[in-house]
Design a protein around this motif. Structure first.
Motif, PDB file in Angstrom:
ATOM      1  N   LEU A  83       0.823  -1.218  -0.156  1.00 20.12           N
ATOM      2  CA  LEU A  83       0.123  -0.025  -0.061  1.00 20.12           C
ATOM      3  C   LEU A  83       0.722   1.255  -0.039  1.00 20.12           C
ATOM      4  O   LEU A  83       1.961   1.295  -0.070  1.00 20.12           O
ATOM      5  N   TYR A 135      -1.897   1.399   7.013  1.00 22.89           N
ATOM      6  CA  TYR A 135      -3.209   0.741   6.555  1.00 22.89           C
ATOM      7  C   TYR A 135      -3.315   1.091   4.986  1.00 22.89           C
ATOM      8  O   TYR A 135      -4.392   0.794   4.686  1.00 22.89           O
ATOM      9  N   SER A 166      -7.775   5.503   2.398  1.00 28.52           N
ATOM     10  CA  SER A 166      -9.023   5.029   2.298  1.00 28.52           C
ATOM     11  C   SER A 166      -9.730   4.605   1.315  1.00 28.52           C
ATOM     12  O   SER A 166     -10.258   3.420   0.892  1.00 28.52           O
ATOM     13  N   GLU A 207      -7.562   3.050  -1.263  1.00 26.90           N
ATOM     14  CA  GLU A 207      -7.037   1.680  -1.351  1.00 26.90           C
ATOM     15  C   GLU A 207      -7.834   0.552  -0.566  1.00 26.90           C
ATOM     16  O   GLU A 207      -8.042  -0.255  -0.993  1.00 26.90           O
ATOM     17  N   ARG A 208      -8.284   0.956   0.587  1.00 27.84           N
ATOM     18  CA  ARG A 208      -9.055  -0.079   1.477  1.00 27.84           C
ATOM     19  C   ARG A 208     -10.366  -0.423   0.814  1.00 27.84           C
ATOM     20  O   ARG A 208     -10.593  -1.477   0.710  1.00 27.84           O
ATOM     21  N   GLU A 209     -10.833   0.787   0.097  1.00 28.18           N
ATOM     22  CA  GLU A 209     -12.298   0.467  -0.252  1.00 28.18           C
ATOM     23  C   GLU A 209     -12.070  -0.293  -1.622  1.00 28.18           C
ATOM     24  O   GLU A 209     -12.766  -1.234  -1.766  1.00 28.18           O
ATOM     25  N   ASN A 214      -9.484 -10.275   4.973  1.00 31.28           N
ATOM     26  CA  ASN A 214      -8.573  -9.801   4.854  1.00 31.28           C
ATOM     27  C   ASN A 214      -7.357  -9.327   6.091  1.00 31.28           C
ATOM     28  O   ASN A 214      -8.251  -9.275   7.158  1.00 31.28           O
ATOM     29  N   PHE A 253      -5.087  -5.578   7.028  1.00 33.64           N
ATOM     30  CA  PHE A 253      -4.334  -4.565   6.878  1.00 33.64           C
ATOM     31  C   PHE A 253      -3.455  -4.083   7.958  1.00 33.64           C
ATOM     32  O   PHE A 253      -3.631  -4.225   9.020  1.00 33.64           O
ATOM     33  N   ALA A 272      -1.778  -5.029   2.551  1.00 33.52           N
ATOM     34  CA  ALA A 272      -3.138  -5.601   2.556  1.00 33.52           C
ATOM     35  C   ALA A 272      -2.871  -7.101   2.139  1.00 33.52           C
ATOM     36  O   ALA A 272      -2.252  -7.478   0.936  1.00 33.52           O
TER      37      ALA A 272
END
Length: 111
Positions: A23, A28, A31, A33-35, A59, A61, A66
């Protein structure tokens, strides 16, 4: 002869597909990237369920990475269903570990 217990039949060893993505930060990711990872996870879960090859199991993080987990009876078949979505995620470097067999033979596929 009477038995004291009913032992379960030995199961086929569960195999795994474990995808790792770098990432944009050391924590983490953003946002967005997480989505994107969550969206890909939902798409793969639906495809894997429809194909009947296993399950996408979640998953993780942290540490700028990830990781996506999936399990089934045949890691190659599972990866084949997941591969288009896995390759579609833009984060690099990225790779997938395929765990196979009772001795946990592992191979790596770079994305």
């Amino acid at each position: 002869m009477d038995t004291l217990f009913d032992l379960p039949e030995p199961e086929t060893p569960e195999q795994a597909v474990i995808a790792h993505y770098r990432l944009s930060d050391d924590q983490y990711g953003s946002s967005a990237e997480r989505e994107a990872v969550f969206d890909a996870e939902r798409a793969m879960a639906a495809a894997v369920e429809e194909a009947g090859v296993g399950e996408v199991d979640g998953n993780e993080f942290g540490g700028g990475e990830a990781v996506l987990y999936a399990y089934g009876a045949d890691a190659e078949a599972l990866f084949k269903v997941m591969e288009p979505t896995l390759r579609g995620l833009p984060f690099r470097p990225a790779y997938v570990r395929l765990r196979q067999g009772s001795h946990e033979t592992e191979s790596r596929v770079d994305l």
